[in-house]
Design a protein around this motif. Structure first.
Motif, PDB file in Angstrom:
ATOM      1  N   ALA A   1       0.832  -1.202   0.000  1.00 46.82           N
ATOM      2  CA  ALA A   1       0.000   0.000   0.000  1.00 46.82           C
ATOM      3  C   ALA A   1       0.869   1.255   0.000  1.00 46.82           C
ATOM      4  O   ALA A   1       0.618   2.199  -0.750  1.00 46.82           O
ATOM      5  CB  ALA A   1      -0.930  -0.001   1.203  1.00 46.82           C
ATOM      6  N   VAL A   2       1.908   1.254   0.830  1.00 50.43           N
ATOM      7  CA  VAL A   2       2.793   2.419   0.905  1.00 50.43           C
ATOM      8  C   VAL A   2       3.561   2.579  -0.403  1.00 50.43           C
ATOM      9  O   VAL A   2       3.750   3.689  -0.912  1.00 50.43           O
ATOM     10  CB  VAL A   2       3.778   2.276   2.076  1.00 50.43           C
ATOM     11  CG1 VAL A   2       4.789   3.400   2.061  1.00 50.43           C
ATOM     12  CG2 VAL A   2       3.024   2.281   3.384  1.00 50.43           C
ATOM     13  N   LEU A   3       3.978   1.449  -0.964  1.00 50.04           N
ATOM     14  CA  LEU A   3       4.756   1.457  -2.200  1.00 50.04           C
ATOM     15  C   LEU A   3       3.957   2.104  -3.321  1.00 50.04           C
ATOM     16  O   LEU A   3       4.464   2.916  -4.094  1.00 50.04           O
ATOM     17  CB  LEU A   3       5.116   0.010  -2.552  1.00 50.04           C
ATOM     18  CG  LEU A   3       6.055  -0.257  -3.702  1.00 50.04           C
ATOM     19  CD1 LEU A   3       7.366   0.410  -3.432  1.00 50.04           C
ATOM     20  CD2 LEU A   3       6.260  -1.755  -3.848  1.00 50.04           C
ATOM     21  N   GLY A   4       2.670   1.771  -3.403  1.00 55.04           N
ATOM     22  CA  GLY A   4       1.851   2.343  -4.469  1.00 55.04           C
ATOM     23  C   GLY A   4       1.397   3.749  -4.150  1.00 55.04           C
ATOM     24  O   GLY A   4       0.922   4.463  -5.025  1.00 55.04           O
ATOM     25  N   GLY A   5       1.483   4.162  -2.908  1.00 57.79           N
ATOM     26  CA  GLY A   5       0.959   5.456  -2.484  1.00 57.79           C
ATOM     27  C   GLY A   5      -0.253   5.188  -1.622  1.00 57.79           C
ATOM     28  O   GLY A   5      -1.327   4.888  -2.147  1.00 57.79           O
ATOM     29  N   ILE A   6      -0.083   5.256  -0.289  1.00 55.09           N
ATOM     30  CA  ILE A   6      -1.191   4.828   0.570  1.00 55.09           C
ATOM     31  C   ILE A   6      -2.349   5.807   0.425  1.00 55.09           C
ATOM     32  O   ILE A   6      -2.153   7.008   0.312  1.00 55.09           O
ATOM     33  CB  ILE A   6      -0.732   4.657   2.034  1.00 55.09           C
ATOM     34  CG1 ILE A   6      -1.772   3.872   2.816  1.00 55.09           C
ATOM     35  CG2 ILE A   6      -0.419   5.978   2.687  1.00 55.09           C
ATOM     36  CD1 ILE A   6      -1.240   3.253   4.071  1.00 55.09           C
ATOM     37  N   GLY A   7      -3.556   5.294   0.362  1.00 52.51           N
ATOM     38  CA  GLY A   7      -4.715   6.130   0.112  1.00 52.51           C
ATOM     39  C   GLY A   7      -5.104   6.118  -1.366  1.00 52.51           C
ATOM     40  O   GLY A   7      -6.103   6.682  -1.751  1.00 52.51           O
ATOM     41  N   ASN A   8      -4.299   5.454  -2.186  1.00 51.56           N
ATOM     42  CA  ASN A   8      -4.528   5.442  -3.617  1.00 51.56           C
ATOM     43  C   ASN A   8      -4.894   4.018  -4.051  1.00 51.56           C
ATOM     44  O   ASN A   8      -4.089   3.103  -3.934  1.00 51.56           O
ATOM     45  CB  ASN A   8      -3.246   5.912  -4.304  1.00 51.56           C
ATOM     46  CG  ASN A   8      -3.405   6.030  -5.797  1.00 51.56           C
ATOM     47  OD1 ASN A   8      -4.094   5.232  -6.424  1.00 51.56           O
ATOM     48  ND2 ASN A   8      -2.764   7.034  -6.363  1.00 51.56           N
ATOM     49  N   LEU A   9      -6.134   3.828  -4.553  1.00 50.42           N
ATOM     50  CA  LEU A   9      -6.610   2.471  -4.836  1.00 50.42           C
ATOM     51  C   LEU A   9      -5.791   1.795  -5.938  1.00 50.42           C
ATOM     52  O   LEU A   9      -5.377   0.655  -5.810  1.00 50.42           O
ATOM     53  CB  LEU A   9      -8.076   2.508  -5.256  1.00 50.42           C
ATOM     54  CG  LEU A   9      -9.064   2.905  -4.171  1.00 50.42           C
ATOM     55  CD1 LEU A   9     -10.471   2.835  -4.705  1.00 50.42           C
ATOM     56  CD2 LEU A   9      -8.919   2.022  -2.956  1.00 50.42           C
ATOM     57  N   ARG A  10      -5.569   2.527  -7.033  1.00 52.52           N
ATOM     58  CA  ARG A  10      -4.802   1.901  -8.126  1.00 52.52           C
ATOM     59  C   ARG A  10      -3.357   1.688  -7.697  1.00 52.52           C
ATOM     60  O   ARG A  10      -2.695   0.757  -8.140  1.00 52.52           O
ATOM     61  CB  ARG A  10      -4.872   2.769  -9.367  1.00 52.52           C
ATOM     62  CG  ARG A  10      -6.266   2.712  -9.968  1.00 52.52           C
ATOM     63  CD  ARG A  10      -6.507   3.738 -11.016  1.00 52.52           C
ATOM     64  NE  ARG A  10      -7.950   3.821 -11.238  1.00 52.52           N
ATOM     65  CZ  ARG A  10      -8.526   4.617 -12.105  1.00 52.52           C
ATOM     66  NH1 ARG A  10      -7.790   5.426 -12.843  1.00 52.52           N
ATOM     67  NH2 ARG A  10      -9.830   4.640 -12.249  1.00 52.52           N
ATOM     68  N   GLY A  11      -2.889   2.568  -6.812  1.00 57.89           N
ATOM     69  CA  GLY A  11      -1.535   2.398  -6.281  1.00 57.89           C
ATOM     70  C   GLY A  11      -1.388   1.081  -5.546  1.00 57.89           C
ATOM     71  O   GLY A  11      -0.353   0.417  -5.630  1.00 57.89           O
TER      72      GLY A  11
END
Lengths: 385, 327
Positions: free
Chosen positions: B264-274
């Protein structure tokens, strides 16, 4: 039910503040006398035989553990709690990987002090030393403290700039990394096999040791409690120094502290290093008393137990966290039926304390005030999430 | 270092990594949804997943599922498993919110208090399934809770076989199902958040809770909704996990949860597609790393990735977008 707990809690708070106020009202020499009596009781504890109080002893129940041994564990947990309290309670940094420092402390004495460690064997070969040679216990103590301080700085340097909740998760990862390295780096740590023959103050464990043997735990407890008392004194001085005030300032408002000329990063790093050294000292005593360590003794659950000791006891207050440590180490030993459920109870205790009484059982007054301020703010602005 | 092995079977390792990462991604959604709206790390989310796997296990156990059932039955078992796991996980997540987080929110507690509560809850759940339920239900469900804290096996619903081979890369039916199902669930969630009325409410609260409340969005309901949605995704992950790995244990949540959080952090936490991107990326990195070094270093790789990402790009690959812009 909750209301009942609340009112019982209220009575306890009045009692506690009453004790605190009375203590402060005593004159200096009365306080000194009280402290001396308390210390004497601490040293007398392993011999405890006063009729009417023997039920406290863990060997008073069937299959109970050696009483002095349990006291020793309580003492090293108190050391851990005091160290973690510097990080969590004073500087306000949640460290979920404290077991990592504990493990590094234990492994320092094992790697340098035991003739069975790959490190000692390598040194023997390089310098043509006899196969009985190993680093002396006292020097291992020094190595343990230096190594843990360095690892505290190494962990803190990159991560202390992170937001608090991220820091917590990263430290959790750190604790796991240490354990996995201890398990996998067989060339350095013997891996899952572990390291035996870890020395005590009298050298490697052997039947000839007069004081610090494997069976009698009393001397070990006295040794540990001495370390605890010294550390309590030192941390107390630190708390009331410029550094201690800087920690509180950083905890309560980092930006405001920075504006007032306190460089938060520097003091956080100090908190990390000092906390780590205390954890390492505790691990050092643990390894030395156990005489054998392997990676399974340092799992992540213990990190969470350590945090539980601090928050249940009352983070920021040294008496509180020590009480938390003693309770969490002692209760499962004395009440064996409950030992199976101890992790469940620790988890529940954490949740209940956080919801009902976030300042802990014996709160730090300043911390309690800060939390009630926040709650009051919440009542003013009910829409805030 | 085994570079030859990695390069020689690059395709195979990538496929393995993708199917592994798809499960991380599904769990990561739970962290991301809650963080996006509340800025809270729901540490106990890993246990929401764990409860889901036990729900699937109990269901299959009660239905008397045997190894390799015929196709029609297998589909039925999987669909039933999805429903039961989603209900169990969603319900657990909702219960966590109501019992623990809501009282804390009322008091405006500092973030660390939320985190400590979540850790305590996580411990409670692990012990509940490791110690308490085995004591209570050991006689009733001996195949599930017979031995406390043990790994419990599940029946094989779908037999693993290679569907097709490209070069030296074989893709198995299970890998394909896991990947497609996970991406489908995420597409559904993405649609729900971006296209529906409820989703608009979620985005509004994430952007600015006060304004959203003024516009008539029921905040408490939005918060409940995100916990339930995260729980449902964890339930789906639990089903896919059960189908692919065929075992569960009271403590599986811990490491898996940390990895999903990393994703989640890697993709950008708070960002679903992330979360999807982070999950897949982490899965691949982990498999590559395990091949390069040795498989017992696998968990270290995930933690190192987490530390490196947080140090150099704490907003993740795609940035934190569900919520408000953050300093």
């Amino acid at each position: 039910m909750i209301n009942k707990i609340r009112s019982a809690d209220q009575r306890r708070v009045t009692l506690l503040t009453g004790i605190g106020d009375r203590w402060r009202a005593l004159t200096k020499w009365q306080q000194a006398l009280g402290l001396a009596a308390f210390v004497a009781i601490l040293y007398y504890l392993p011999l405890l035989g006063i009729p009417g109080l023997t039920w406290l002893r863990t060997d008073s129940i069937q299959g109970g553990n050696n009483w002095a041994g349990v006291l020793f564990v309580c003492a090293i947990y108190v050391l851990v709690a005091i160290g973690l309290n510097v990080v969590v309670g004073l500087a306000g940094l949640l460290d979920l990987g404290y077991i990592g420092f504990f493990a590094i402390g234990a492994y320092s004495v094992a790697l340098f002090g035991s003739v069975n460690s790959p490190v000692v064997k390598w040194i023997q070969q390089e310098f043509n030393l006899p196969p009985t040679w190993a680093v002396t216990w006292a020097i291992c103590l020094f190595i343990a403290i230096v190594l843990t301080m360095i690892s505290g700085v190494l962990l803190g340097w990159p991560t202390l700039r992170l937001r608090g909740d991220y820091l917590a998760i990263v430290t959790l990862g750190f604790g796991e990394i240490i354990r996995i390295v201890a398990r996998n780096a067989t060339g350095l740590t013997n891996g899952p096999v572990g390291i035996s023959a870890i020395p005590g103050p009298e050298g490697a464990p052997s039947p000839d040791n007069k004081v610090f043997g494997l069976i009698d735990a009393k001397p070990w407890y006295w040794l540990a409690i001495t370390f605890v008392l010294i550390m309590v004194f030192l941390v107390r001085r630190l708390e009331h120094s410029r550094v201690g005030r800087a920690w509180l300032a950083v905890r309560e408002d980092e930006d405001a502290a920075a504006v007032m000329g306190v460089y938060p990063f520097k003091f956080k790093l100090w908190a990390f290093a000092i906390g780590a050294a205390l954890g390492g000292l505790s691990g050092f005593l643990f390894g030395s008393r156990n005489a054998f360590i392997d990676p399974t003794q340092f799992n992540a659950n213990l990190s969470i137990l350590f945090v539980a000791m601090v928050v249940v006891g009352g983070s920021g207050n040294m008496i509180g966290v020590s009480l938390g440590a003693v309770l969490l180490a002692y209760l499962p030993e004395r009440f064996r039926d409950f030992a199976d459920y101890r992790w469940l109870v620790f988890g529940l205790a954490m949740v209940l304390v956080m919801i009902l009484r976030p300042q802990g059982l014996v709160p730090s007054r300043r911390r309690a005030r800060e939390l009630s301020d926040r709650a009051a703010e919440a009542e003013e602005v009910p829409a805030r999430v | 270092m085994h570079f030859d092995e990695l390069i020689g079977h690059l395709g195979q390792h990538t496929v393995d990594g993708l199917s592994k990462g798809a499960i991380y991604a599904l769990i990561a959604l739970g962290y991301t949804l809650v963080y996006g709206v509340l800025r809270l790390i729901n540490f106990a989310h890993s246990e929401v997943f764990m409860v889901g796997t036990f729900a699937v296990l109990i269901l299959w156990n009660q239905l008397g599922v045997e190894n390799n059932p015929p196709v029609g039955q297998a589909i039925l078992f999987l669909v039933l498993g999805l429903i039961v796991a989603a209900v169990a996980s969603g319900g657990t997540a909702l219960a966590l919110e109501r019992v623990a987080y809501r009282p804390l929110r009322r008091k405006n507690a500092p973030p660390l208090i939320f985190l400590i509560t979540a850790i305590g809850l996580s411990l409670v759940f692990v012990e509940l399934f490791g110690q308490v339920l085995p004591k209570l239900l050991g006689g009733v469900l001996p195949d599930v809770f017979g031995r406390p804290r043990q790994i419990v096996g599940m029946p094989t619903i779908i037999e693993q076989k290679t569907l097709f081979t490209i070069g030296n890369t074989g893709i198995t039916n299970i890998q394909l199902i896991v990947f497609v199902a996970a991406v489908a669930m995420m597409a559904l969630l993405d649609w729900f958040i971006n296209r529906t009325r409820y989703g608009r409410g979620v985005r509004a609260v994430a952007q600015n809770p006060e304004t959203a409340a003024l516009m008539g969005v029921n905040q408490e309901r939005v918060i409940m909704l995100i916990f339930v949605l995260g729980g449902i995704m964890a339930g789906a992950a639990a089903l896919l996990w059960s189908m692919r790995f065929g075992f569960t244990q009271n403590s599986i949540g811990f490491v898996l949860g940390l990895k999903a959080f990393t994703a989640a952090v890697l993709g950008g936490i708070g960002n679903l597609r992330g979360a999807l991107l982070g999950g897949l990326f982490l899965g691949i990195v982990e498999v590559y790393g395990a091949t390069l070094f040795a498989s017992n270093w696998e968990d270290v790789i995930a933690f190192v990735v987490l530390i490196v990402v947080l140090m150099f790009r704490p907003t993740g690959l795609l940035g934190e977008s569900l919520g408000r812009a953050r300093a």
